[in-house]
Design a protein around this motif. Structure first.
Motif, PDB file in Angstrom:
ATOM      1  N   LYS A  75      58.930  38.172  70.020  1.00  0.00           N
ATOM      2  CA  LYS A  75      58.287  36.886  70.042  1.00  0.00           C
ATOM      3  C   LYS A  75      58.176  36.652  68.401  1.00  0.00           C
ATOM      4  O   LYS A  75      59.459  35.566  67.523  1.00  0.00           O
ATOM      5  N   LYS A  76      58.699  37.785  67.800  1.00  0.00           N
ATOM      6  CA  LYS A  76      58.203  37.603  65.933  1.00  0.00           C
ATOM      7  C   LYS A  76      59.900  37.388  65.317  1.00  0.00           C
ATOM      8  O   LYS A  76      60.008  36.571  64.689  1.00  0.00           O
ATOM      9  N   ARG A  77      60.932  38.437  66.200  1.00  0.00           N
ATOM     10  CA  ARG A  77      62.223  38.481  65.307  1.00  0.00           C
ATOM     11  C   ARG A  77      62.846  37.028  66.113  1.00  0.00           C
ATOM     12  O   ARG A  77      63.251  36.038  64.917  1.00  0.00           O
ATOM     13  N   LEU A  78      62.364  36.289  66.430  1.00  0.00           N
ATOM     14  CA  LEU A  78      62.541  34.626  67.461  1.00  0.00           C
ATOM     15  C   LEU A  78      62.459  33.976  66.617  1.00  0.00           C
ATOM     16  O   LEU A  78      62.834  32.902  65.950  1.00  0.00           O
ATOM     17  N   GLU A  79      61.171  34.243  66.580  1.00  0.00           N
ATOM     18  CA  GLU A  79      60.756  32.689  65.559  1.00  0.00           C
ATOM     19  C   GLU A  79      60.688  33.062  63.766  1.00  0.00           C
ATOM     20  O   GLU A  79      61.272  32.251  63.644  1.00  0.00           O
TER      21      GLU A  79
ATOM     22  N   ILE B 271      64.618  31.806  64.200  1.00  0.00           N
ATOM     23  CA  ILE B 271      64.988  30.258  64.593  1.00  0.00           C
ATOM     24  C   ILE B 271      64.261  29.338  63.262  1.00  0.00           C
ATOM     25  O   ILE B 271      64.725  28.926  63.026  1.00  0.00           O
ATOM     26  N   THR B 272      63.461  29.857  62.244  1.00  0.00           N
ATOM     27  CA  THR B 272      63.249  29.074  61.170  1.00  0.00           C
ATOM     28  C   THR B 272      64.324  29.463  59.904  1.00  0.00           C
ATOM     29  O   THR B 272      64.625  28.581  59.198  1.00  0.00           O
ATOM     30  N   LYS B 273      65.485  30.537  60.108  1.00  0.00           N
ATOM     31  CA  LYS B 273      65.848  30.440  58.803  1.00  0.00           C
ATOM     32  C   LYS B 273      67.361  29.491  59.418  1.00  0.00           C
ATOM     33  O   LYS B 273      67.717  28.802  58.966  1.00  0.00           O
ATOM     34  N   ILE B 274      67.652  29.533  61.033  1.00  0.00           N
ATOM     35  CA  ILE B 274      68.131  28.602  61.642  1.00  0.00           C
ATOM     36  C   ILE B 274      67.919  27.197  61.377  1.00  0.00           C
ATOM     37  O   ILE B 274      68.264  26.037  60.839  1.00  0.00           O
TER      38      ILE B 274
ATOM     39  N   GLY C  72      57.584  19.673  60.823  1.00  0.00           N
ATOM     40  CA  GLY C  72      57.466  19.312  59.424  1.00  0.00           C
ATOM     41  C   GLY C  72      58.401  19.615  59.014  1.00  0.00           C
ATOM     42  O   GLY C  72      59.662  19.049  58.098  1.00  0.00           O
ATOM     43  N   GLY C  73      59.529  20.607  59.872  1.00  0.00           N
ATOM     44  CA  GLY C  73      61.071  21.271  59.690  1.00  0.00           C
ATOM     45  C   GLY C  73      60.810  21.929  57.972  1.00  0.00           C
ATOM     46  O   GLY C  73      61.295  22.979  58.012  1.00  0.00           O
ATOM     47  N   GLU C  74      59.520  22.306  58.011  1.00  0.00           N
ATOM     48  CA  GLU C  74      59.936  23.307  56.639  1.00  0.00           C
ATOM     49  C   GLU C  74      58.810  24.676  57.192  1.00  0.00           C
ATOM     50  O   GLU C  74      57.697  24.491  57.825  1.00  0.00           O
ATOM     51  N   GLY C  75      58.636  25.350  56.156  1.00  0.00           N
ATOM     52  CA  GLY C  75      57.804  26.766  56.117  1.00  0.00           C
ATOM     53  C   GLY C  75      58.269  27.601  57.400  1.00  0.00           C
ATOM     54  O   GLY C  75      59.245  27.354  58.110  1.00  0.00           O
ATOM     55  N   ASP C  76      57.699  28.497  57.571  1.00  0.00           N
ATOM     56  CA  ASP C  76      57.652  29.950  58.871  1.00  0.00           C
ATOM     57  C   ASP C  76      57.742  28.498  60.259  1.00  0.00           C
ATOM     58  O   ASP C  76      56.404  27.726  60.084  1.00  0.00           O
TER      59      ASP C  76
END
Length: 291
Positions: free
Chosen positions: A208-212, A215-218, A246-250
């Motif tokens: 879960k953490k790795r995917l989140e 996806i933040t980077k993507i 928002g599309g910003e942040g984690d």
């Protein structure tokens, strides 16, 4: 016409008369109406569409292997087109809507069936999955299967996260792009972390953490690309291209609740070998909870 009216009056008068025949007729009518009404509702219930789920994820994650446990797919190699299989929930898994029904109710047997559509995982064929999501009838949820061991490598993580990002974006647009003031009901998503029996597999919480994080980077990379292309991303919510708030942040999966999308991550193993036992009950329980 006059004869018909006279006949109707005679029947009406007779039905209210204190005769044995009239009372028997009234009794039979009062007993038969509930039975007929019950049969009508039963047939309507029997005609309900079988709940459907869409199975998707990168190639080699174990989607088709999962189907072989409860259904009969036509192939176990890389699929070129979606295939729909009718599956039956395992014994002991209770459908959410059946919790308060008698265990020997014969209607529950048929209602334990589901239709699962297995979609190709190859990058060039993933449009089939998106088309299936938008066209499926009685869609109750998505099952996104990932290889928990493959996520240990940057390439495997990037592939799975990119596919998951695009899938969630399709679901988000489905909800926010509705013409009515209230969008369609959100579709829950299960991220099935498969192959946990492997030594290099990541546990469900780390998946879960790795995917989140990925996806933040993507999301950040794509937002920057849109800005560099002079694309206005400040428009209406229906037209937005970013995922989540928002599309910003984690990014975290909790942000998908804005679009009524509940994301769950559960570990398991559908690829048992030899004397090993499959560990997929948590996934079937999740499916039953959506029915």
């Amino acid at each position: 016409m006059a004869v018909d009216m006279d006949t109707a009056r005679e029947w009406l008068t007779w039905s209210f008369s204190p005769t044995i025949g009239a009372m028997v007729f009234t009794l039979l009518l009062s007993l038969s109406l509930p039975i007929l009404f019950h049969l009508f509702l039963y047939r309507q219930r029997a005609a309900v569409v079988v709940p459907s789920f869409v199975l998707l994820g990168p190639s080699g994650a174990g989607k088709t292997t999962l189907l072989t446990l409860r259904g009969t797919p036509t192939a176990t190699h890389t699929s070129q087109a979606p295939q729909t299989v009718t599956c039956t929930l395992p014994t002991g898994i209770t459908v959410e809507s059946h919790k308060y029904r008698a265990s020997d109710d014969p209607s529950t047997k048929k209602e334990r069936q589901i239709e699962v559509t297995d979609t190709p995982g190859h990058g060039k064929l993933r449009q089939h999955a998106y088309d299936t999501i938008t066209a499926a009838a009685s869609l109750k949820g998505l099952i996104f299967v990932v290889d928990a061991a493959a996520l240990s490598s940057p390439q495997g993580l990037s592939e799975a996260a990119t596919y998951l990002h695009d899938t969630l974006l399709v679901l988000q647009k489905r909800h926010t792009g509705a013409k009515s003031s209230k969008g369609p009901a959100g579709i829950p998503v299960l991220i099935a972390a498969n192959k946990l029996d492997l030594f290099t597999a990541l546990p469900a919480q780390l998946v879960k953490k790795r995917l989140e994080d990925e996806i933040t980077k993507i999301r950040s990379t794509r937002a920057k690309g849109l800005l560099d292309s002079a694309v206005d991303i400040e428009g209406d919510d229906e037209d937005r291209e970013w995922l989540g708030e928002g599309g910003e942040g984690d990014f975290n999966f909790g942000q998908m609740k804005e679009a009524e999308i509940e994301v769950s991550v559960l570990g398991g193993n559908a690829s048992a070998k030899g004397d090993e036992k499959t560990q997929v009950d948590a996934w079937w329980t999740w499916i039953a909870q959506q029915m």
